[in-house]
Every structure is written in C-alpha cells, then in structure tokens.
Design an enzyme around this catalytic site. Structure first.
Site, short mmCIF file in Angstrom:
data_model
loop_
_atom_site.label_atom_id
_atom_site.label_comp_id
_atom_site.label_asym_id
_atom_site.label_seq_id
_atom_site.Cartn_x
_atom_site.Cartn_y
_atom_site.Cartn_z
N ASP A 84 3.89 -15.77 4.22
CA ASP A 84 4.22 -14.82 3.16
C ASP A 84 4.87 -15.62 2.03
O ASP A 84 5.82 -16.38 2.28
CB ASP A 84 5.18 -13.73 3.65
CG ASP A 84 5.30 -12.58 2.66
OD1 ASP A 84 4.88 -11.46 3.01
OD2 ASP A 84 5.82 -12.81 1.55
N ARG A 113 -6.58 -3.97 2.84
CA ARG A 113 -7.40 -3.64 1.67
C ARG A 113 -8.74 -4.37 1.78
O ARG A 113 -8.80 -5.55 2.11
CB ARG A 113 -6.70 -4.05 0.36
CG ARG A 113 -5.58 -3.10 -0.07
CD ARG A 113 -6.16 -1.76 -0.53
NE ARG A 113 -5.14 -0.82 -0.92
CZ ARG A 113 -4.61 0.11 -0.13
NH1 ARG A 113 -5.00 0.18 1.14
NH2 ARG A 113 -3.71 0.96 -0.59
N GLU A 137 -16.07 1.70 -0.44
CA GLU A 137 -15.84 2.75 0.56
C GLU A 137 -16.45 4.07 0.10
O GLU A 137 -16.13 4.54 -0.99
CB GLU A 137 -14.34 2.91 0.83
CG GLU A 137 -13.72 1.65 1.45
CD GLU A 137 -12.24 1.81 1.79
OE1 GLU A 137 -11.66 2.86 1.45
OE2 GLU A 137 -11.66 0.89 2.38
N HIS A 185 -11.20 4.01 7.07
CA HIS A 185 -9.91 3.92 6.36
C HIS A 185 -8.91 4.95 6.92
O HIS A 185 -8.47 5.87 6.24
CB HIS A 185 -10.10 4.12 4.86
CG HIS A 185 -8.98 3.50 4.05
ND1 HIS A 185 -9.17 3.00 2.79
CD2 HIS A 185 -7.66 3.30 4.33
CE1 HIS A 185 -8.02 2.52 2.31
NE2 HIS A 185 -7.10 2.71 3.24
#
Length: 529
Positions: free
Chosen positions: A175, A236, A265, A283
């Site tokens: 990160d 995502r 999507e 999703h």
C-alpha cells in the site's frame, strides 16, 4: 463558502427505506425515482439540491450541468467511479461517500471467493446439479500455510487479511499510503510489488481504480508470479487486465480467478466468465441487507448533518469545506476569503503567485482550509459563476493563480494568542494582513500601512488611498452618502506611508457613482464581503 439551504433531494437508485425516512425526518423533501433514463434524470435533477446514488446512476458532467441548484452528490457506497468528481468540483458540488458502509460485506465476499477458489465449490455444486459425482475432478488445496498478497491495505484489505490469517495463511501486502509499521499491527508484512509477485499463492486487490492501478495485474506481472497463482478481484473492474488474465488462465500461469467486478458491467465478452477456472458474480460486494441498510443510513445522516450545519463527513472533494462548519474556523475562513478579495482588488490582478502566511500556534494546521478560501476571494467577481471552497483551488490553477502557504508559530503582539494571516502578491508591494476579533474578521494592515483600530471586513466596504494631509476626500464621501441615502457605519484610517494613508469604511449600501470621489484620492475600491 456558505452552504446554501438544502431542501430537495433526489434518490435515483434503489436504497434501503431508512435512507428516505432519515432525510424526511431531517426536514428534507425527498423524491425517490430509481431506474430513470438519462433524459428523465436530466429533467428531474434541475431543481434538486441533493442527489443520492448507488452504482447504477451515472453522474456525468452533463447531469451536473443540468443541475441548476445541486450542492451535493451522495454515493451510498465506497467507490465514486460513477460520479464525474472533477466536473462536480469545477461546479462547486460536494461529493461524499460512505467509506465504511460496505467494508465488511466486501471483505466477507472476498474471503468466500478465496475459499471457493481453493476448493472449487461453485464448480462442484454445478456438477452436482447436473447429476454428476466427480470427486476426483475437484481436488482442491488447503489454505493453511499458503501466502496471500493483499494489494491495498485500507479498511477492506485489512479485514480480509485478518480473517484469512485465521485459516493459517501468511499475509503479505502493498500500500503506497499505509506504513509498514501500521500494517504490521494487523499481521501484514509490506513488500515492494516486485518482491510480492514471486512469493504469493493468492492475490487479492483492494485499491481504487486510478491511472496508477489500472492494469496492476498484467502480462508482465503474471509472468513474475508463481505458476498457478490464484487471483481475486472484488474491488474495481480494470485493476486486473482482463485480456492478460485470460491469457494467463489459458496458459496455466494463473490457476484460477474469482471476479465480482468487470471493466464493462455486465460484461459483453463472455470468455472470462465462461472459463472453467473462473468464478464470477454480478458485482455483489455490497449486496447484503446489512451493507445496504448501513450505506443508506450513513449517507442520509451525512446529508442531514450538512443541511443542519452540523458538519461534513465522507467528503471526496472539497475537504476544506468540512472545516467551514466549525465555530472556531468559520471566522478564519471568512477572513481568508476577505483578504483574498482585498488583495485582488488592490493588486488589480488574478494571475501570479500568492503567498499565505499563518502566524501563531492556533493556526498551525489552518493552511489546508485557508488556502482555498484565499483563492476563492481572489477569484470573486470574475467570470466564474460561483467560486466555493470546493472548486477554488481548481479554478485558481486554471486562471494562472498559484496559492502557497507557510506557517510560523510566532505571531506579533497583540495577536500572539489568536493568530494572524498575511496574504501577499509575489513580485508586487501588495500585502494584506488580518486577524479575527471575537468572531469578526478584521484588517490590520494593507501595503505596509497599519490600522491602529483593526477594520471589520464584512458587508459593503469602500477603501481609498489619499494624501494624509488632505481631508477633502472624507467630506466628499459624506456628501455622496447623503445624496444616495446611505449611512457610514464605520470608519478606520491607517498609519501614513510615503505621505499617504488608507481609509476603509463600512457602508449601509454600496454607492453607485464614485466619480466625484475619484478626483480627490489616489485610488478607490468598493466591494461587498
């Protein structure tokens, strides 16, 4: 920016009923119209002050432009991919989300995906429904002792890591914001990405979709991974390059993938979905009753708090505005904006570099919200429709105005206990200094001339510079006020610099014609704060 009164909110996606109920209990009028077409949304949004969406509604620049009264877009969820944040910022519209609302649901789904990949549960279940009994075909693996790479160690990433540690998995991660010391507290060893690829058995991604994260897993990175690596994406679509993933699956470099999100999507290209080693969902990360209730409740409460002036939380843009609700910071924001307006008026220019200097310990952390306030003041009265704390920084950059901030803990007396703000236009002699007395912003100095009694910066103001020995300007101004039926509410004069002094007056109403006064003074300005 003073937030306008919120009256009407449109909910354009399906949300838990508690969202509407909380908004109505907060005194807001609510229109709940999920499933609007683009044309219907453009019509409905025109007279709305707030808009609440989930994922289906696309809040485009066109929608924002049609929204004549819009002040806030609330996203009941974490990501704001369906909101044009830059266009919202440009228009001064706040964007807020509920970053914690669906964290647990998304984390639990991710953990479920990892288990399904390890034991091929969905494939085995489908086989049973077909009447088969293929025990050998669905040989799996234990998670104990395997290495899980968590890319993105925010709320969801750390929840996944701690849960999978209970299965005996070793968790490593990356990160760019969370420090290794912090990630070590929840059992994740941080490593550079180049060291992560060859070490992990499973990879799960939990980053926003940014230019820097698009295609984070690609042909090159797959080639560096262990053969048979398992990939999970419940974050995502686009973070994992779908073409590269399909090629890795076909070659066996990737042993399996679990996808809850896709670049498009629903996905039109079904090659990934139909691959036997791919588990896919439509999703569902936030699709739990608990998450939907939590997100609907949180976004409604955030908007009600905003409407009632209690505060702002979950701000995606315009973080400076969150400070505007504090009784302690409100007058300082008003001061910074007023000083920006005075400097722009006296300096007669918007472009260039502006230096904001905060003096005194109470203002040590004030630069983050005073900088956009000064920029808003500098741009006031320009060609922009409305300059706010949300869009001031962006509009200033586009106008060629650079505003920077410095701080010193030492402030001169008598302002050492409250603080002082100096704003100067670099490369010119123009500088203004002010402070806050009680809750009133006041001007202490302009271009080196000091006001013995600081001048309040509010309402209609008139400022002029004239020879210190010439009293005719004040007499002329008194005559103009009498003709206009206006009153002189306050009068403050500065020290003398080069034989001239500044005078600042508070008026009951602005004067329409300053022609007669202009012949008596060096320069004169009029504005409303």
């Amino acid at each position: 920016m003073a937030v306008g009164k919120l009256q009407k909110v449109l909910i354009s996606d399906s949300l838990d009923p508690c969202c509407r109920e909380i908004l109505q209990a907060g005194g807001l009028r609510v229109q709940e119209k999920p499933g609007l077409s683009k044309e219907e949304l453009l019509r409905e949004i025109r007279d709305c002050d707030g808009l609440i969406v989930r994922s289906a509604t696309k809040v485009t620049a066109e929608v924002l432009e049609a929204a004549e009264r819009l002040q806030v877009v609330g996203r009941a969820g974490t990501g704001v991919d369906n909101v044009d944040v830059e266009a919202a910022t440009r228009k001064g519209v706040l964007v807020m989300n509920t970053p914690t609302g669906n964290s647990l649901s998304a984390a639990e789904l991710t953990c479920g995906m990892i288990l399904c990949l390890a034991r091929q549960i969905p494939q085995a279940a489908a086989s049973m429904k077909e009447g088969k009994w293929d025990r050998k075909k669905y040989m799996g693996m234990e998670l104990n002792g395997k290495t899980l790479a968590v890319l993105g160690l925010g709320r969801i990433g750390r929840e996944v890591a701690t849960r999978m540690q209970a299965f005996g998995m070793k968790t490593i991660g990356y990160d760019p914001i969370i420090t290794p010391d912090v990630s070590a507290t929840f059992g994740v060893e941080q490593l550079p990405l180049e060291q992560i690829w060859p070490r992990c058995d499973f990879i799960t991604v939990h980053t926003p979709l940014l230019p820097s994260t698009t295609g984070l897993l690609n042909d090159s990175t797959f080639a560096k991974c262990r053969r048979g690596v398992q990939v999970v994406n419940c974050a995502r679509g686009g973070i994992v390059d779908e073409g590269a993933l399909l090629r890795a699956l076909q070659s066996g470099q990737c042993g399996g993938a679990a996808l809850d999100v896709f670049t498009q999507e629903p996905p039109k290209d079904r090659d990934l979905v139909n691959h036997p080693n791919v588990i896919s969902c439509p999703h569902l990360g936030a699709s739990t009753r608990e998450a939907q209730s939590r997100c609907g409740k949180e976004i409604a409460m955030q908007i009600v708090d905003m409407a009632m002036g209690k505060g702002l939380t979950g701000i995606v843009n315009g973080q400076a505005l969150s400070k505007a609700f504090s009784p302690q910071t409100k007058p300082w924001i008003a001061l910074a904006r007023a000083l920006g307006t005075v400097l722009h008026t006296v300096g007669k220019q918007v472009q260039g570099s502006v230096q904001v200097c905060t003096l005194g310990t109470p203002l040590k952390e004030a630069g983050s919200y005073l900088t956009p306030a000064v920029a808003a003041g500098m741009l006031a009265g320009g060609t922009q429709k409305e300059v706010t704390l949300v869009n001031a920084t962006l509009l200033a950059q586009e106008a060629g105005l650079k505003v920077t901030t410095t701080h010193s803990d030492v402030a001169p007396e008598p302002d050492s206990s409250t603080g002082l703000v100096q704003v100067s236009l670099q490369g010119t002699p123009h500088q203004v200094t002010g402070t806050v007395q009680g809750s009133t912003p006041v001007l202490r100095e302009i271009n080196g001339a000091t006001f013995k009694q600081p001048a309040p910066l509010s309402g209609p103001l008139l400022i002029y510079r004239a020879k210190a020995s010439d009293a005719s300007a004040l007499a002329t101004l008194t005559g103009l006020l009498s003709k206009a039926g206006a009153q002189l509410l306050s009068y403050h004069s500065s020290s003398t610099v080069a034989g001239e002094q500044w005078s600042i007056m508070g008026l009951s109403a602005p004067l329409s014609n300053l022609g007669e006064l202009k012949t008596r003074v060096t320069e004169v300005f009029q504005f409303h704060l």
